[in-house]
Design an enzyme around this catalytic site. Structure first.
Site, short mmCIF file in Angstrom:
data_model
loop_
_atom_site.label_atom_id
_atom_site.label_comp_id
_atom_site.label_asym_id
_atom_site.label_seq_id
_atom_site.Cartn_x
_atom_site.Cartn_y
_atom_site.Cartn_z
N SER A 1 0.83 -1.20 0.00
CA SER A 1 0.00 0.00 0.00
C SER A 1 0.87 1.27 0.00
O SER A 1 1.78 1.39 -0.81
CB SER A 1 -0.94 -0.06 1.21
N ASP B 1 -5.65 -4.18 -1.72
CA ASP B 1 -4.73 -3.72 -0.69
C ASP B 1 -3.85 -4.83 -0.09
O ASP B 1 -4.36 -5.75 0.54
CB ASP B 1 -5.57 -3.05 0.40
#
Length: 283
Positions: free
Chosen positions: A39, A160
């Protein structure tokens, strides 16, 4: 620095802390041969590999007030709070050009962690194999549930990386690094509380039972990893850099002053322990 990794936690807007730490490392010309992140950590890490000292600050703080960066308008028009096309196309290709040449030619390995929505398991992509697709993979790693769409890549549905491997220390060790520098975006003493996966999330991601399972046990994975890091730190295998005080910046933050303060804290925190870090890397 042989067999040494740099592990970067995610955390959305809290990632500006990592940006400040990396600016200090770049100024000191400390380039660790293996970098892995998820991320926001992976996004910060890419500018470290491309040797662009000011880029993380410019992208994550100077542009935060741009309506295409983060806004309710994005949500209304595209069902995403962060403008993913803006972040992973306009910014790197037009507004704050990313140095692809330096990135690709850098000798450091760079690894991006994502979550496979079908299985809920982490997947890791190495620059040495996927250099041409790094922007897509960074986008996938940064696609948070509920605020960004799923990214299709290589017949997989990805999201993610922080869901399944919030601090990817195990992968760094698996890739052969006996020592690791770990940059956290939470202060010591922080443990993640269980977060309920509500009916809306279940309905939205009903085709991804693996993703839902990973979301449910996310706090367990995170807390076990934190405990593991502290054990490895005691053994001298891990050097942890983390905020010295509790953060006031959330995962999604638009206040420039708060973001700049956190960036400067990252820089100041690592500067204080700079000599210890150099000793760790030299040992």
């Amino acid at each position: 620095m042989e067999d040494t990794g740099l592990v970067l936690e995610g955390g959305g807007s809290r990632g500006v802390y990592t940006g400040g730490v990396l600016q200090f490392l770049m100024e000191q010309e400390i380039y660790i041969p293996y970098v892995i992140g998820v991320s926001a950590g992976a996004c910060n890490g890419s500018s470290y590999i491309s040797r662009q000292i000011e880029r993380n600050r410019t992208v994550n703080i100077d542009y935060v007030s741009h309506p295409e960066y983060l806004s309710f308008r994005n949500w209304l028009t595209k069902r995403e709070l962060f403008g993913m096309d803006f972040l992973f196309d306009r910014l790197p290709n037009e507004l704050v050009p990313f140095d692809y040449e330096t990135f690709n030619e850098a000798t450091e390995e760079f690894v991006v962690g994502v979550t496979d929505c079908k299985t809920g398991n982490p997947l890791f992509y190495h620059k040495s194999d996927y250099a041409n697709d790094m922007l897509t993979l960074l986008r996938a790693s940064s696609s948070l549930p509920m605020v960004a769409p799923v990214v299709q890549y290589d017949n997989l549905d990805l999201m993610d990386g922080g869901i399944s491997a919030p601090i990817p220390i195990k992968q760094s060790m698996k890739d052969g690094n006996r020592k690791n520098v770990v940059i956290l975006t939470r202060n010591r003493g922080y443990y993640k509380k269980p977060q309920s996966v509500n009916w809306y999330i279940r309905r939205k991601y009903r085709d991804y039972p693996g993703l839902l399972q990973s979301l449910e046990k996310r706090h367990i994975e995170y807390n076990e990893t934190i405990n593991y890091l502290f054990e490895e730190e005691k053994k001298g295998n891990v050097f942890i850099i983390s905020p010295t005080e509790k953060l006031t910046v959330g995962r999604i933050e638009k206040n420039k002053k708060k973001l700049l303060d956190l960036y400067q804290k990252g820089y100041a925190d690592v500067k204080k322990i700079g000599e210890e870090l150099k000793e760790f890397l030299a040992s």
